[in-house]
Structure formats: C-alpha cells, structure tokens
Enzyme design. Sequence first.
Site, PDB file in Angstrom:
ATOM      1  N   CYS A  42       0.704  -1.178  -0.386  1.00  0.00           N
ATOM      2  CA  CYS A  42      -0.175   0.179  -0.267  1.00  0.00           C
ATOM      3  C   CYS A  42       1.149   0.716  -0.631  1.00  0.00           C
ATOM      4  O   CYS A  42       0.703   2.329  -0.668  1.00  0.00           O
ATOM      5  CB  CYS A  42      -0.613  -0.264   1.215  1.00  0.00           C
TER       6      CYS A  42
ATOM      7  N   ASN B 196       2.749 -16.167  -4.402  1.00  0.00           N
ATOM      8  CA  ASN B 196       2.137 -17.278  -3.151  1.00  0.00           C
ATOM      9  C   ASN B 196       1.578 -17.119  -2.583  1.00  0.00           C
ATOM     10  O   ASN B 196       0.769 -15.604  -1.604  1.00  0.00           O
ATOM     11  CB  ASN B 196       3.294 -17.023  -2.178  1.00  0.00           C
TER      12      ASN B 196
ATOM     13  N   GLY C 184       4.767 -18.931   1.050  1.00  0.00           N
ATOM     14  CA  GLY C 184       6.354 -18.198   1.155  1.00  0.00           C
ATOM     15  C   GLY C 184       5.716 -17.116   1.368  1.00  0.00           C
ATOM     16  O   GLY C 184       6.714 -15.883   0.710  1.00  0.00           O
TER      17      GLY C 184
ATOM     18  N   HIS D 161      -0.322  -8.824   0.871  1.00  0.00           N
ATOM     19  CA  HIS D 161      -0.917  -7.796   0.006  1.00  0.00           C
ATOM     20  C   HIS D 161      -0.666  -8.255  -1.291  1.00  0.00           C
ATOM     21  O   HIS D 161       0.538  -8.795  -2.041  1.00  0.00           O
ATOM     22  CB  HIS D 161      -0.210  -6.147  -0.117  1.00  0.00           C
TER      23      HIS D 161
ATOM     24  N   HIS E  98      -0.081  -9.966  -4.738  1.00  0.00           N
ATOM     25  CA  HIS E  98       1.215  -9.569  -5.517  1.00  0.00           C
ATOM     26  C   HIS E  98       0.739 -11.195  -6.291  1.00  0.00           C
ATOM     27  O   HIS E  98       0.690 -12.234  -5.926  1.00  0.00           O
ATOM     28  CB  HIS E  98       2.080  -8.987  -5.604  1.00  0.00           C
TER      29      HIS E  98
ATOM     30  N   HIS F 121       3.869 -12.548  -9.232  1.00  0.00           N
ATOM     31  CA  HIS F 121       4.811 -12.334  -9.523  1.00  0.00           C
ATOM     32  C   HIS F 121       4.990 -12.886 -10.554  1.00  0.00           C
ATOM     33  O   HIS F 121       4.753 -13.445 -11.280  1.00  0.00           O
ATOM     34  CB  HIS F 121       6.378 -13.477  -8.859  1.00  0.00           C
TER      35      HIS F 121
HETATM   36  P1  AMP Z   1       5.901 -13.171  -1.672  1.00  0.00           P
HETATM   37  O1  AMP Z   1       6.926 -13.534  -0.592  1.00  0.00           O
HETATM   38  O2  AMP Z   1       5.698 -13.951  -2.506  1.00  0.00           O
HETATM   39  O3  AMP Z   1       5.408 -12.638  -0.319  1.00  0.00           O
HETATM   40  O4  AMP Z   1       6.800 -11.711  -2.122  1.00  0.00           O
HETATM   41  C1  AMP Z   1       7.263 -10.278  -1.746  1.00  0.00           C
HETATM   42  C2  AMP Z   1       7.986  -9.861  -2.979  1.00  0.00           C
HETATM   43  O5  AMP Z   1       8.264  -8.461  -2.444  1.00  0.00           O
HETATM   44  C3  AMP Z   1       9.373 -10.669  -2.781  1.00  0.00           C
HETATM   45  O6  AMP Z   1      10.428 -11.110  -3.835  1.00  0.00           O
HETATM   46  C4  AMP Z   1      10.838  -9.476  -2.356  1.00  0.00           C
HETATM   47  O7  AMP Z   1      11.575  -9.444  -2.974  1.00  0.00           O
HETATM   48  C5  AMP Z   1       9.650  -8.488  -2.379  1.00  0.00           C
HETATM   49  N1  AMP Z   1      10.051  -6.861  -2.190  1.00  0.00           N
HETATM   50  C6  AMP Z   1      10.190  -7.312  -0.472  1.00  0.00           C
HETATM   51  N2  AMP Z   1      10.147  -5.678  -0.495  1.00  0.00           N
HETATM   52  C7  AMP Z   1      10.360  -4.408  -1.914  1.00  0.00           C
HETATM   53  C8  AMP Z   1      10.363  -3.415  -2.224  1.00  0.00           C
HETATM   54  N3  AMP Z   1      10.876  -2.544  -1.241  1.00  0.00           N
HETATM   55  N4  AMP Z   1      10.322  -2.923  -3.857  1.00  0.00           N
HETATM   56  C9  AMP Z   1      10.194  -4.683  -4.124  1.00  0.00           C
HETATM   57  N5  AMP Z   1       9.794  -5.596  -3.904  1.00  0.00           N
HETATM   58  C10 AMP Z   1      10.476  -5.766  -3.116  1.00  0.00           C
HETATM   59 ZN    ZN Z   2      -1.905  -3.109   0.606  1.00  0.00          ZN
END
Ligand code: AMP
Ligand code: ZN
Length: 114
Positions: free
Chosen positions: A7, A87, A93, A98, A100, A102
Amino acid sequence: MEDCLFCRIVNKEVATDIVEERPTAIAFRDINPQAPVHILVVPKEHIPSIKDLDKEKCDILADIFSLINDIAVSEGISQTGYRVVVNTGEEAGQDVDHLHFHMLGGRFMRWPPG
Ligand code: AMP
Ligand code: ZN
C-alpha cells in the site's frame, strides 16, 4: 492500510522501479529478483491474498492479467515464456500480505518449484 508495504508503494511513500501503472493496478520490479525479469503486479486496493477474492473483484483480476500480458510483450518474454506466481499463506512463502503476482521470465525454469 498504512502499515502495509505494498500500500505504501501504491501511495508512492516507498520508492520502487515502477514498470507501469493503471487505474486499478501497479507493476514494479522486485527488489530481490529471482530471474532476469522479475516484476510484481499488485492491485491498488488492499486485498490481503487470494483467499479474499470474490466475484466483485473479477474486474481487478481482468485488469491485472491484461497488464501482465502487456508487460510480457514490453519485456520481451511473451514468446519465450514466463511464470506467474501467487504465493498464498505461510507454507507457500507469502511474506507480504497484499495480493501480488510475481512475473518471472528471461531464463529456463524447473518444475516443480522448491
Ligand atoms: P512474497 O514472498 O510472495 O510475499 O513476495 C514478496 C516480494 O516482495 C519478494 O519477492 C520481495 O523481494 C519483494 N519486495 C519486498 N520489498 C520490496 C520493495 N521495497 N520493492 C520491491 N519488491 C520488494
Ligand atoms: Zn496493502
């Protein structure tokens, strides 16, 4: 959700390398890339995970997959192939609560994932 990292990224309170922004979703490069192309596509609305999706959120999902298709073309991985991963929950993992997506591409990938 002021304590939610994604967010804060949506609200531009945390800087990221933004790939594209649309009215309902934003795409930015993962800070810890696992492939030559590793982009996160995120709804602007705070939806914690897949478990919180319902029929009313269908339009957002359509927007997200349209954005994914367009980014695959602009990143040059539309023809070679790419993986879209969501995920969900601790054992899968999910670190950021929030939703997302990949997008991973630019190299050969194994199956099953680890
Ligand atoms: P997940 O483990 O599926 O929740 O993915 C979270 C992802 O967010 C991971 O691949 C992190 O490398 C990525 N991440 C965490 N902080 C940031 C950030 N500030 N900017 C871009 N990606 C981020
Ligand atoms: Zn959020």
